[in-house]
Motif scaffolding. Structure first.
Motif, PDB file in Angstrom:
ATOM      1  N   ALA A   1       0.833  -1.213   0.000  1.00 17.04           N
ATOM      2  CA  ALA A   1       0.000   0.000   0.000  1.00 17.04           C
ATOM      3  C   ALA A   1       0.862   1.254   0.000  1.00 17.04           C
ATOM      4  CB  ALA A   1      -0.919  -0.014   1.224  1.00 17.04           C
ATOM      5  N   LYS A   2       1.971   1.222   0.745  1.00 15.24           N
ATOM      6  CA  LYS A   2       2.855   2.379   0.779  1.00 15.24           C
ATOM      7  C   LYS A   2       3.499   2.631  -0.585  1.00 15.24           C
ATOM      8  CE  LYS A   2       5.591   2.241   4.384  1.00 15.24           C
ATOM      9  NZ  LYS A   2       6.423   1.628   5.447  1.00 15.24           N
TER      10      LYS A   2
ATOM     11  N   ARG B   1       6.067   9.044  14.408  1.00 14.02           N
ATOM     12  CA  ARG B   1       5.610   8.157  13.345  1.00 14.02           C
ATOM     13  C   ARG B   1       6.654   7.844  12.281  1.00 14.02           C
ATOM     14  NH1 ARG B   1       0.108   7.289  12.881  1.00 14.02           N
ATOM     15  NH2 ARG B   1      -0.806   7.408  14.951  1.00 14.02           N
ATOM     16  N   GLY B   2       7.799   8.463  12.307  1.00 18.87           N
ATOM     17  CA  GLY B   2       8.813   8.181  11.306  1.00 18.87           C
ATOM     18  C   GLY B   2       8.813   9.208  10.187  1.00 18.87           C
ATOM     19  N   PRO B   3       9.864   9.199   9.354  1.00 14.50           N
ATOM     20  CA  PRO B   3       9.981  10.215   8.297  1.00 14.50           C
ATOM     21  C   PRO B   3       8.969  10.061   7.178  1.00 14.50           C
ATOM     22  CG  PRO B   3      11.738   8.605   8.091  1.00 14.50           C
ATOM     23  CD  PRO B   3      11.010   8.280   9.372  1.00 14.50           C
ATOM     24  N   LEU B   4       8.499   8.837   6.922  1.00 14.41           N
ATOM     25  CA  LEU B   4       7.559   8.635   5.815  1.00 14.41           C
ATOM     26  C   LEU B   4       6.248   9.354   6.072  1.00 14.41           C
ATOM     27  CD1 LEU B   4       6.878   7.195   3.146  1.00 14.41           C
ATOM     28  CD2 LEU B   4       6.048   5.272   4.495  1.00 14.41           C
ATOM     29  N   PHE B   5       5.776   9.331   7.310  1.00 15.79           N
ATOM     30  CA  PHE B   5       4.506   9.965   7.636  1.00 15.79           C
ATOM     31  C   PHE B   5       4.555  11.464   7.355  1.00 15.79           C
ATOM     32  CE2 PHE B   5       1.440  11.902  10.521  1.00 15.79           C
ATOM     33  CZ  PHE B   5       0.317  11.122  10.290  1.00 15.79           C
ATOM     34  N   SER B   6       5.674  12.103   7.691  1.00 16.90           N
ATOM     35  CA  SER B   6       5.809  13.537   7.454  1.00 16.90           C
ATOM     36  C   SER B   6       6.065  13.855   5.985  1.00 16.90           C
ATOM     37  CB  SER B   6       6.949  14.098   8.307  1.00 16.90           C
ATOM     38  OG  SER B   6       7.123  15.476   8.086  1.00 16.90           O
ATOM     39  N   ALA B   7       6.832  13.004   5.311  1.00 18.29           N
ATOM     40  CA  ALA B   7       7.174  13.285   3.913  1.00 18.29           C
ATOM     41  C   ALA B   7       5.974  13.122   2.978  1.00 18.29           C
ATOM     42  CB  ALA B   7       8.305  12.364   3.451  1.00 18.29           C
TER      43      ALA B   7
ATOM     44  N   TRP C   1      -2.843   4.745   5.191  1.00 19.46           N
ATOM     45  CA  TRP C   1      -3.517   3.518   5.609  1.00 19.46           C
ATOM     46  C   TRP C   1      -2.531   2.372   5.765  1.00 19.46           C
ATOM     47  CZ3 TRP C   1      -4.052  -1.243   3.148  1.00 19.46           C
ATOM     48  CH2 TRP C   1      -4.961  -2.138   3.729  1.00 19.46           C
ATOM     49  N   GLY C   2      -1.611   2.233   4.803  1.00 16.57           N
ATOM     50  CA  GLY C   2      -0.586   1.197   4.919  1.00 16.57           C
ATOM     51  C   GLY C   2       0.326   1.416   6.110  1.00 16.57           C
ATOM     52  N   LYS C   3       0.671   2.678   6.379  1.00 18.47           N
ATOM     53  CA  LYS C   3       1.513   2.982   7.543  1.00 18.47           C
ATOM     54  C   LYS C   3       0.777   2.672   8.837  1.00 18.47           C
ATOM     55  CE  LYS C   3       5.217   4.664   9.466  1.00 18.47           C
ATOM     56  NZ  LYS C   3       6.509   3.955   9.386  1.00 18.47           N
TER      57      LYS C   3
ATOM     58  N   LYS D   1      -1.564   0.362   9.262  1.00 16.88           N
ATOM     59  CA  LYS D   1      -1.582  -1.094   9.404  1.00 16.88           C
ATOM     60  C   LYS D   1      -0.236  -1.618   9.879  1.00 16.88           C
ATOM     61  CE  LYS D   1      -5.802  -2.027   8.212  1.00 16.88           C
ATOM     62  NZ  LYS D   1      -6.744  -2.669   9.173  1.00 16.88           N
ATOM     63  N   GLU D   2       0.832  -1.019   9.387  1.00 18.18           N
ATOM     64  CA  GLU D   2       2.165  -1.439   9.826  1.00 18.18           C
ATOM     65  C   GLU D   2       2.371  -1.161  11.312  1.00 18.18           C
ATOM     66  OE1 GLU D   2       6.839  -0.650   8.575  1.00 18.18           O
ATOM     67  OE2 GLU D   2       5.234   0.594   7.780  1.00 18.18           O
ATOM     68  N   ASN D   3       1.884  -0.005  11.776  1.00 21.27           N
ATOM     69  CA  ASN D   3       2.004   0.307  13.200  1.00 21.27           C
ATOM     70  C   ASN D   3       1.155  -0.631  14.056  1.00 21.27           C
ATOM     71  OD1 ASN D   3       3.739   2.452  12.691  1.00 21.27           O
ATOM     72  ND2 ASN D   3       2.068   3.925  12.497  1.00 21.27           N
ATOM     73  N   GLU D   4      -0.027  -1.013  13.549  1.00 25.53           N
ATOM     74  CA  GLU D   4      -0.866  -1.948  14.301  1.00 25.53           C
ATOM     75  C   GLU D   4      -0.201  -3.315  14.422  1.00 25.53           C
ATOM     76  OE1 GLU D   4      -4.647  -2.152  12.469  1.00 25.53           O
ATOM     77  OE2 GLU D   4      -5.233  -0.099  13.019  1.00 25.53           O
TER      78      GLU D   4
END
Length: 237
Positions: free
Chosen positions: A2-3, A133-139, A181-183, A185-188
């Motif tokens: 998804a990411k 949440r990591g760099p991907l969430f912000s980017a 959404w993919g991020k 799910k990964e955190n869950e």
């Protein structure tokens, strides 16, 4: 998956906004407010590409920096200080005339104040978000800049809006939410780890090092306080 798919959709939407046109939707009579210059477009593209690369590296470096220096407020102050010093050195090299540095009105002073405060708030918020949440969430919110610029340019600068811009904007938004959404799910999945399995694996290793003691203490704290296996019972006392 998804990411990856969401990132591709975002990039495709941003490219579609820049390249695709189609029928006009708004501002059919374009009134140019700013001068149309295009002699340095190649240099501008190189600067934009370099800025994107540096911004990406900055987001990635925030992860180890936040781990080693968790005080985001102090970190933001240091970053703003060094950015101001670097900007002052570059400005002195490009414009040595000190008369340019004078503030001739309160509006110029308010603009400088707003630029400094907004930059500090932006750095602080992004550092905190990356630490959580990591760099991907912000980017992944950066493609929204293209959508916001298109809407504001159409509203205030009376630029033309085409069907391709609308389709690209929708693609950027859809791709953004797919990645988020993919991020999520990964955190869950990373949070839904069975503590008993972690404790079983940790008990199989001898607690001979300092890292093993820290892992055991962290696992024991997750158990109830009146559990049978207390770290302060038996031979440990």
């Amino acid at each position: 998956m998804a990411k990856i798919i969401g990132t591709i959709i975002c990039v495709t939407g941003a490219v579609a906004m820049a390249l695709l046109k189609g029928p006009k939707l708004l501002n059919k009579e374009f009134l140019p407010i700013m001068s149309q210059g295009g002699e340095n477009w190649l240099l501008g593209c190189l600067f934009l590409f370099g800025s994107s690369c540096c911004w990406s590296l900055w987001l990635i470096l925030q992860v180890p920096v936040s781990a080693n220096y968790p005080d985001h407020l102090s970190l933001t102050a240091w970053m703003c200080l060094f950015a101001a010093l670097q900007s002052a050195v570059v400005t002195l090299i490009l414009e040595p005339d000190m008369k340019v540095w004078r503030l001739n009105s309160y509006l110029e002073f308010l603009c400088c104040l707003y630029a400094g405060v907004s930059s500090a708030v932006t750095f602080f918020a992004q550092a905190w978000c990356i630490a959580q949440r990591g760099p991907l969430f912000s980017a992944m919110f950066n493609p929204l800049l293209t959508v916001i610029v298109t809407v504001l340019a159409c509203a205030f600068l009376h630029e033309e809006m085409f069907t391709g811009s609308l389709v690209g904007s929708l693609a950027v938004i859809v791709g953004l939410y797919v990645v988020l959404w993919g991020k999520a799910k990964e955190n869950e999945e990373s949070m839904n780890v069975d503590p008993s399995q972690i404790k079983k694996r940790s008990n199989q290793k001898p607690l001979s090092s300092e890292s093993s003691d820290e892992t055991s203490c962290r696992i024991d704290l997750e158990e109830p306080l009146l559990s049978d296996k207390s770290p302060y019972s038996g031979d440990n006392i």
